[in-house]
Design a protein around this motif. Structure first.
Motif, PDB file in Angstrom:
ATOM      1  N   THR A   8       0.832  -1.204   0.000  1.00 55.21           N
ATOM      2  CA  THR A   8       0.000   0.000   0.000  1.00 55.21           C
ATOM      3  C   THR A   8       0.864   1.250   0.000  1.00 55.21           C
ATOM      4  OG1 THR A   8      -1.728  -1.166   1.235  1.00 55.21           O
ATOM      5  CG2 THR A   8      -1.802   1.232   1.263  1.00 55.21           C
ATOM      6  N   LEU A   9       0.639   2.111  -1.010  1.00 55.97           N
ATOM      7  CA  LEU A   9       1.323   3.413  -1.094  1.00 55.97           C
ATOM      8  C   LEU A   9       0.294   4.450  -0.646  1.00 55.97           C
ATOM      9  CD1 LEU A   9       2.905   2.995  -4.676  1.00 55.97           C
ATOM     10  CD2 LEU A   9       3.813   2.166  -2.488  1.00 55.97           C
ATOM     11  N   LEU A  10       0.454   4.994   0.556  1.00 52.02           N
ATOM     12  CA  LEU A  10      -0.524   5.938   1.074  1.00 52.02           C
ATOM     13  C   LEU A  10      -0.096   7.368   0.764  1.00 52.02           C
ATOM     14  CD1 LEU A  10      -2.996   5.644   3.478  1.00 52.02           C
ATOM     15  CD2 LEU A  10      -1.427   7.347   4.423  1.00 52.02           C
ATOM     16  N   ALA A  11      -0.992   8.137   0.174  1.00 53.30           N
ATOM     17  CA  ALA A  11      -0.681   9.529  -0.189  1.00 53.30           C
ATOM     18  C   ALA A  11      -0.735  10.398   1.066  1.00 53.30           C
ATOM     19  CB  ALA A  11      -1.667  10.038  -1.228  1.00 53.30           C
ATOM     20  N   PHE A  12       0.297  11.239   1.258  1.00 58.48           N
ATOM     21  CA  PHE A  12       0.255  12.146   2.411  1.00 58.48           C
ATOM     22  C   PHE A  12       0.394  13.602   1.992  1.00 58.48           C
ATOM     23  CE2 PHE A  12       4.821  12.880   2.561  1.00 58.48           C
ATOM     24  CZ  PHE A  12       5.416  11.665   2.200  1.00 58.48           C
ATOM     25  N   ARG A  13       0.547  13.832   0.681  1.00 58.50           N
ATOM     26  CA  ARG A  13       0.508  15.221   0.188  1.00 58.50           C
ATOM     27  C   ARG A  13       0.110  15.206  -1.274  1.00 58.50           C
ATOM     28  NH1 ARG A  13       4.751  20.300   0.411  1.00 58.50           N
ATOM     29  NH2 ARG A  13       3.726  21.498  -1.265  1.00 58.50           N
ATOM     30  N   ALA A  14      -0.888  16.007  -1.605  1.00 60.43           N
ATOM     31  CA  ALA A  14      -1.312  16.154  -3.011  1.00 60.43           C
ATOM     32  C   ALA A  14      -0.661  17.413  -3.587  1.00 60.43           C
ATOM     33  CB  ALA A  14      -2.836  16.271  -3.085  1.00 60.43           C
ATOM     34  N   TYR A  15      -0.362  17.349  -4.905  1.00 55.51           N
ATOM     35  CA  TYR A  15       0.208  18.524  -5.600  1.00 55.51           C
ATOM     36  C   TYR A  15      -0.823  18.975  -6.643  1.00 55.51           C
ATOM     37  CZ  TYR A  15       4.518  17.036  -3.346  1.00 55.51           C
ATOM     38  OH  TYR A  15       5.450  16.686  -2.406  1.00 55.51           O
ATOM     39  N   PRO A  16      -1.634  19.988  -6.313  1.00 53.25           N
ATOM     40  CA  PRO A  16      -2.661  20.445  -7.266  1.00 53.25           C
ATOM     41  C   PRO A  16      -2.036  21.175  -8.455  1.00 53.25           C
ATOM     42  CG  PRO A  16      -2.513  21.970  -5.409  1.00 53.25           C
ATOM     43  CD  PRO A  16      -1.574  20.812  -5.089  1.00 53.25           C
ATOM     44  N   ARG A  17      -2.764  21.168  -9.604  1.00 49.84           N
ATOM     45  CA  ARG A  17      -2.269  21.897 -10.779  1.00 49.84           C
ATOM     46  C   ARG A  17      -2.527  23.391 -10.573  1.00 49.84           C
ATOM     47  NH1 ARG A  17      -4.258  19.352 -16.070  1.00 49.84           N
ATOM     48  NH2 ARG A  17      -2.654  17.861 -15.433  1.00 49.84           N
ATOM     49  N   GLY A  51       7.072  17.132  -7.412  1.00 51.78           N
ATOM     50  CA  GLY A  51       5.621  16.962  -7.294  1.00 51.78           C
ATOM     51  C   GLY A  51       4.887  18.119  -7.951  1.00 51.78           C
ATOM     52  N   GLU A  52       5.371  19.314  -7.690  1.00 50.53           N
ATOM     53  CA  GLU A  52       4.726  20.516  -8.267  1.00 50.53           C
ATOM     54  C   GLU A  52       4.878  20.548  -9.790  1.00 50.53           C
ATOM     55  OE1 GLU A  52       6.765  23.386  -5.938  1.00 50.53           O
ATOM     56  OE2 GLU A  52       5.504  23.062  -4.142  1.00 50.53           O
ATOM     57  N   ALA A  53       6.072  20.205 -10.292  1.00 55.66           N
ATOM     58  CA  ALA A  53       6.316  20.259 -11.750  1.00 55.66           C
ATOM     59  C   ALA A  53       5.466  19.200 -12.467  1.00 55.66           C
ATOM     60  CB  ALA A  53       7.798  20.029 -12.018  1.00 55.66           C
ATOM     61  N   ILE A  54       5.434  17.991 -11.898  1.00 53.78           N
ATOM     62  CA  ILE A  54       4.693  16.889 -12.546  1.00 53.78           C
ATOM     63  C   ILE A  54       3.195  17.209 -12.584  1.00 53.78           C
ATOM     64  CG2 ILE A  54       4.078  14.444 -12.281  1.00 53.78           C
ATOM     65  CD1 ILE A  54       7.001  14.082 -11.184  1.00 53.78           C
ATOM     66  N   ALA A  55       2.707  17.918 -11.579  1.00 57.30           N
ATOM     67  CA  ALA A  55       1.270  18.251 -11.535  1.00 57.30           C
ATOM     68  C   ALA A  55       0.882  19.100 -12.747  1.00 57.30           C
ATOM     69  CB  ALA A  55       0.955  18.997 -10.242  1.00 57.30           C
ATOM     70  N   GLU A  56       1.845  19.757 -13.324  1.00 60.24           N
ATOM     71  CA  GLU A  56       1.531  20.649 -14.470  1.00 60.24           C
ATOM     72  C   GLU A  56       1.476  19.886 -15.797  1.00 60.24           C
ATOM     73  OE1 GLU A  56       0.490  23.494 -13.681  1.00 60.24           O
ATOM     74  OE2 GLU A  56       1.069  23.095 -11.599  1.00 60.24           O
ATOM     75  N   LEU A  57       1.906  18.665 -15.814  1.00 59.58           N
ATOM     76  CA  LEU A  57       1.850  17.877 -17.069  1.00 59.58           C
ATOM     77  C   LEU A  57       0.386  17.674 -17.445  1.00 59.58           C
ATOM     78  CD1 LEU A  57       4.544  15.134 -16.369  1.00 59.58           C
ATOM     79  CD2 LEU A  57       4.594  16.784 -18.241  1.00 59.58           C
ATOM     80  N   PRO A  58       0.000  17.982 -18.667  1.00 61.12           N
ATOM     81  CA  PRO A  58      -1.430  17.939 -19.040  1.00 61.12           C
ATOM     82  C   PRO A  58      -2.071  16.568 -18.808  1.00 61.12           C
ATOM     83  CG  PRO A  58      -0.001  18.351 -20.970  1.00 61.12           C
ATOM     84  CD  PRO A  58       0.850  18.486 -19.746  1.00 61.12           C
ATOM     85  N   GLN A  59      -1.313  15.490 -18.996  1.00 59.34           N
ATOM     86  CA  GLN A  59      -1.947  14.141 -18.879  1.00 59.34           C
ATOM     87  C   GLN A  59      -2.051  13.688 -17.422  1.00 59.34           C
ATOM     88  OE1 GLN A  59       0.863  14.810 -20.529  1.00 59.34           O
ATOM     89  NE2 GLN A  59       0.576  14.376 -22.739  1.00 59.34           N
ATOM     90  N   VAL A  60      -1.428  14.445 -16.513  1.00 60.24           N
ATOM     91  CA  VAL A  60      -1.421  14.019 -15.104  1.00 60.24           C
ATOM     92  C   VAL A  60      -2.704  14.485 -14.413  1.00 60.24           C
ATOM     93  CG1 VAL A  60      -0.289  14.327 -12.863  1.00 60.24           C
ATOM     94  CG2 VAL A  60       1.093  13.912 -14.930  1.00 60.24           C
ATOM     95  N   ALA A  61      -3.521  13.537 -13.958  1.00 63.16           N
ATOM     96  CA  ALA A  61      -4.779  13.878 -13.282  1.00 63.16           C
ATOM     97  C   ALA A  61      -4.505  14.172 -11.802  1.00 63.16           C
ATOM     98  CB  ALA A  61      -5.756  12.717 -13.401  1.00 63.16           C
ATOM     99  N   GLU A  62      -3.682  13.346 -11.175  1.00 60.00           N
ATOM    100  CA  GLU A  62      -3.386  13.537  -9.743  1.00 60.00           C
ATOM    101  C   GLU A  62      -1.933  13.106  -9.484  1.00 60.00           C
ATOM    102  OE1 GLU A  62      -6.286  11.354  -7.297  1.00 60.00           O
ATOM    103  OE2 GLU A  62      -7.732  11.440  -8.969  1.00 60.00           O
ATOM    104  N   VAL A  63      -1.257  13.767  -8.554  1.00 59.93           N
ATOM    105  CA  VAL A  63       0.105  13.346  -8.182  1.00 59.93           C
ATOM    106  C   VAL A  63       0.286  13.592  -6.684  1.00 59.93           C
ATOM    107  CG1 VAL A  63       1.061  15.595  -8.964  1.00 59.93           C
ATOM    108  CG2 VAL A  63       2.583  13.641  -8.599  1.00 59.93           C
TER     109      VAL A  63
END
Lengths: 92, 92, 92, 92, 92, 92, 92, 92, 92, 92
Positions: free
Chosen positions: G71-80, H19-31
């Motif tokens: 299990t990989l548990l997310a502890f921080r989301a990076y919003p666009r 994490g912040e840079a990858i979030a900007e990739l158009p195909q990335v829904a969540e990171v």
């Protein structure tokens, strides 16, 4: 066409029977016994990604003696350009 | 003809350049970016086993950015027999 | 002649019986119990790569107690050149 | 005579030079480029176990480009008995 | 005397019985339950390398509950020189 | 006395120097070059567990060329009981 | 909401049945057959961390044919952030 | 839409920036930053398999501090059927 | 007091029962189901190192469903010094 | 309170400095040098899962000399029930 390489680990005494059975799968273009940590490698050509379910889950994994599979799915091909001008390799 | 599958791990920013360079190797029939623990897979056709030295040691390993290779050499092919009679799989 | 090293992991109580049985394989030149993560190593001499199928798939893998094999196939030999002039090693 | 198999992982662009240098080590009977997770395998014949220090620690490990070695030391040989009566394998 | 360290992985409920049985092997000087990825470690003193066959193949591997062994064979001892002058370590 | 086995992976060209330096650590009873995935093994005798900090963290890990260590700490010894009555092994 | 990715290794012939059963777990948002060393991946949304016990220990691990889970548990989301201004990547 | 999970190992001090840079990739829904052997996981939605080249090879792998990626590509989704009738699990 | 962390891998359907049973071991201060490659972690407080034999060999390893354990034994504690003056980290 | 165990691999000569620095992190209850494949283990108490970002990503991973971390997050505690009635273990 999507290409995939299915690496297969099999129980020792089932390798030949598995090689022969896997060769009959319609999506399998070529299948070999190989050296290295896997026993068999299948070169697979797919109409779409979903067909992997037929080849791997419904096909290979249902066979007796298959211990582990690892699928390497190709997502970009690199065609040859310099057909005749010999070979110029970006060596160090 | 002897077939081999060369699994290649590369430095992240060199994958594309390596894919293009490896495609130019005369013994390389197909080369792809793939999913899984390797970055590239090259399908190689050899006149004899010694040619692996040209493809791997002199060729691929000399390229900048190649971190690891693992060669799976085919030593037995399993041809398809039941071309049309549909597919009978030794399922469990 | 093609040389290969077959590394063999065996069930604990089958190591000796396997060592004796593998020694009888015609292509096997030498076979030993060894230290390290494998139990046995067979030094194999082959007419061609396809003979690996006889030695490994039909031979070793069919024996009771063989858990895993890994074949290291030689594709280039490095002969000794400086027979008498002592030894000059490209040390650092 | 004690036999050992030294499995060697090398930096990509040093494989050939290392193969040639290792071939000059007096205790090395044969050395090859091989398929699989190692780049080179050296077949070594020793007067006694201590000689491994000359071959591995003082010899191979001192060479530029050697990343990892693993030594499989033979402690029991299995000689062939059934020379002519063909081969009877304790198959399952 | 040749020294070897035999690292042993055992089935959970057989560790104590195995520790006691292995202690009785004539070549075993000391055997312990240990922390880490192995369950037991045996410190072994051998007349010659061949004796490993008695200790490991005929001895330890024949015991019920032994899952894996890895033998680290010593090929060079480093004796202490600076007995009294305190300790000068080639720290960085 | 608490016994521990410190398995040490070292940079190739530092093995001998490290073996000699580690031998000088007061808690180190014996240290060897060994076959297998580690380069050196130190047999250590400790007054208490805290002394591991002197031997490993302050001692071995501070030496130039040490790449990895793994400490197997003994928490139960299995003394030999059947001194003379030969050896009865709970074989299968 | 807490997000987790449960990577699942299953016995070959149970993959499909497990995929269907896991899809019915209330906390499972999506579940797929995937390429790579795992057979299935479940995307899980949790009210709190304790709910993992329902999904993994009481749910997935109780199913016949599940061999391993990670299990990989997310502890921080990076919003666009840069929705429309195209994409500026901190490339090398 | 094709779904993929890209598992990313990064250099310690680059995790947040990546994490912040990858979030900007158009195909990335969540990171997310995640527990376990990977540092980041990106949930990716693709028009076709070839888009992986944009996301992984051209995108993520080109970022400074990315050490390793492993892509798990989904090839079959398991939709939920028993929406309201509670949950019937094929428990053992 | 000596502290140890016992990492436990268990058969899927035995995790809860094992968690409850291990909690009853006198030396176990805390035990949890955890994410990652292990199923349970027990925080253990020992009078001396030998007590590990009671907790691990006689205790945990004797329980049905325990597949693997790995004990991380603490040999040096790092107490907090800067209680109130906030936190000064030797960041890069 | 959520509990987590952060397993840390560090560069050899930085272990002590890291142990001292990590002890100052407010969420860290205890931190030790340990035997086994990791160098340090931190026992962490969190208000919520997001705090892992402060402790691991912003805290530990930003320290010089940290090579790898693996976080085991607890999602279920098993309290002790049979306080005085001695210990009844579901032994085999």
């Amino acid at each position: 066409m999507i290409t995939a390489f299915v690496l297969i680990r099999a129980r020792g005494n089932r390798v030949q029977a598995l090689g022969e059975a896997i060769a009959e799968l319609p999506q399998v273009a070529e299948v070999y016994s190989v050296t290295g940590p896997y026993d068999l490698v299948a070169l697979v050509r797919l109409k779409d990604v979903e067909e992997l379910d037929d080849v791997v889950t419904q096909g290979i994994l249902s066979l007796e003696g298959v211990e582990r599979t690892e699928t390497l799915l190709a997502f970009r091909a690199y065609p040859r350009r310099l057909l005749d001008q010999g070979f110029a390799l970006g060596q160090e």
